[in-house]
Design a protein around this motif. Sequence first.
Motif, PDB file in Angstrom:
ATOM      1  N   LEU A  80      33.175  -9.028  -3.377  1.00  0.00           N
ATOM      2  CA  LEU A  80      31.833  -9.326  -2.878  1.00  0.00           C
ATOM      3  C   LEU A  80      31.924  -9.730  -1.416  1.00  0.00           C
ATOM      4  O   LEU A  80      32.568 -10.712  -1.073  1.00  0.00           O
ATOM      5  N   ALA A  81      31.255  -8.964  -0.571  1.00  0.00           N
ATOM      6  CA  ALA A  81      31.309  -9.202   0.868  1.00  0.00           C
ATOM      7  C   ALA A  81      30.253 -10.193   1.321  1.00  0.00           C
ATOM      8  O   ALA A  81      30.414 -10.846   2.345  1.00  0.00           O
ATOM      9  N   ASN A  82      29.155 -10.287   0.562  1.00  0.00           N
ATOM     10  CA  ASN A  82      28.013 -11.077   1.022  1.00  0.00           C
ATOM     11  C   ASN A  82      27.344 -11.840  -0.106  1.00  0.00           C
ATOM     12  O   ASN A  82      27.408 -11.437  -1.252  1.00  0.00           O
ATOM     13  N   ASP A  83      26.669 -12.904   0.284  1.00  0.00           N
ATOM     14  CA  ASP A  83      25.783 -13.596  -0.630  1.00  0.00           C
ATOM     15  C   ASP A  83      24.368 -13.196  -0.212  1.00  0.00           C
ATOM     16  O   ASP A  83      23.690 -13.897   0.529  1.00  0.00           O
ATOM     17  N   GLY A  84      23.964 -12.026  -0.646  1.00  0.00           N
ATOM     18  CA  GLY A  84      22.674 -11.466  -0.287  1.00  0.00           C
ATOM     19  C   GLY A  84      22.720  -9.953  -0.390  1.00  0.00           C
ATOM     20  O   GLY A  84      23.799  -9.368  -0.402  1.00  0.00           O
TER      21      GLY A  84
ATOM     22  N   VAL B 190      22.914 -16.071 -10.909  1.00  0.00           N
ATOM     23  CA  VAL B 190      24.130 -16.891 -10.821  1.00  0.00           C
ATOM     24  C   VAL B 190      25.253 -16.066 -10.191  1.00  0.00           C
ATOM     25  O   VAL B 190      25.218 -14.833 -10.192  1.00  0.00           O
ATOM     26  N   LEU B 191      26.241 -16.742  -9.665  1.00  0.00           N
ATOM     27  CA  LEU B 191      27.420 -16.065  -9.125  1.00  0.00           C
ATOM     28  C   LEU B 191      28.304 -15.561 -10.261  1.00  0.00           C
ATOM     29  O   LEU B 191      28.316 -16.157 -11.356  1.00  0.00           O
ATOM     30  N   PRO B 192      29.050 -14.482 -10.050  1.00  0.00           N
ATOM     31  CA  PRO B 192      30.019 -14.075 -11.070  1.00  0.00           C
ATOM     32  C   PRO B 192      30.907 -15.258 -11.436  1.00  0.00           C
ATOM     33  O   PRO B 192      31.326 -16.021 -10.568  1.00  0.00           O
ATOM     34  N   GLY B 193      31.139 -15.425 -12.714  1.00  0.00           N
ATOM     35  CA  GLY B 193      31.944 -16.538 -13.209  1.00  0.00           C
ATOM     36  C   GLY B 193      31.123 -17.706 -13.692  1.00  0.00           C
ATOM     37  O   GLY B 193      31.628 -18.560 -14.428  1.00  0.00           O
ATOM     38  N   GLN B 194      29.845 -17.777 -13.315  1.00  0.00           N
ATOM     39  CA  GLN B 194      28.982 -18.852 -13.798  1.00  0.00           C
ATOM     40  C   GLN B 194      28.231 -18.394 -15.040  1.00  0.00           C
ATOM     41  O   GLN B 194      28.081 -17.195 -15.289  1.00  0.00           O
ATOM     42  N   ARG B 195      27.740 -19.358 -15.821  1.00  0.00           N
ATOM     43  CA  ARG B 195      26.981 -19.050 -17.033  1.00  0.00           C
ATOM     44  C   ARG B 195      25.639 -18.441 -16.651  1.00  0.00           C
ATOM     45  O   ARG B 195      24.940 -18.943 -15.786  1.00  0.00           O
ATOM     46  N   GLY B 196      25.290 -17.330 -17.293  1.00  0.00           N
ATOM     47  CA  GLY B 196      24.034 -16.653 -17.018  1.00  0.00           C
ATOM     48  C   GLY B 196      24.278 -15.230 -16.565  1.00  0.00           C
ATOM     49  O   GLY B 196      25.383 -14.704 -16.658  1.00  0.00           O
ATOM     50  N   GLN B 197      23.243 -14.614 -16.052  1.00  0.00           N
ATOM     51  CA  GLN B 197      23.329 -13.217 -15.638  1.00  0.00           C
ATOM     52  C   GLN B 197      23.521 -13.122 -14.124  1.00  0.00           C
ATOM     53  O   GLN B 197      22.680 -13.580 -13.354  1.00  0.00           O
ATOM     54  N   ALA B 198      24.627 -12.541 -13.718  1.00  0.00           N
ATOM     55  CA  ALA B 198      24.914 -12.312 -12.304  1.00  0.00           C
ATOM     56  C   ALA B 198      24.537 -10.874 -11.964  1.00  0.00           C
ATOM     57  O   ALA B 198      24.802  -9.963 -12.737  1.00  0.00           O
ATOM     58  N   SER B 199      23.918 -10.682 -10.812  1.00  0.00           N
ATOM     59  CA  SER B 199      23.569  -9.336 -10.359  1.00  0.00           C
ATOM     60  C   SER B 199      24.198  -9.071  -9.004  1.00  0.00           C
ATOM     61  O   SER B 199      24.187  -9.929  -8.117  1.00  0.00           O
ATOM     62  N   VAL B 200      24.737  -7.865  -8.864  1.00  0.00           N
ATOM     63  CA  VAL B 200      25.415  -7.451  -7.644  1.00  0.00           C
ATOM     64  C   VAL B 200      24.841  -6.109  -7.224  1.00  0.00           C
ATOM     65  O   VAL B 200      24.563  -5.251  -8.062  1.00  0.00           O
TER      66      VAL B 200
END
Length: 87
Positions: A15-19, A36-46
């Motif tokens: 992941l290059a960016n937060d956005g 949420v960020l990858p690795g956190q509880r919930g759904q992460a989207s990239v």
Amino acid sequence: MRTSARSGSVVAAPLANDGTRPAQLQDGPGHLLNTVLPGQRGQASVAGRSLSFGAPFKRIGELQRGDAITFTTAQGVFTYQVIGGRR
């Protein structure tokens, strides 16, 4: 991102960016801010490009159920398994 042979297929996306603004995606995949960020509880989207700026997701359509997707962030490396997709 790379996809190996079907046996144990892996897609790796640093992941290059937060956005996910267009200018940010020129540098590589970005994290959708309202998830949420990858690795956190919930759904992460990239989000990432499949046709331009290095096309980090150009082979994403080849993913199949059971394939692994690995995201690398400042917090670590997180691997997920594909359970389905849209065609």
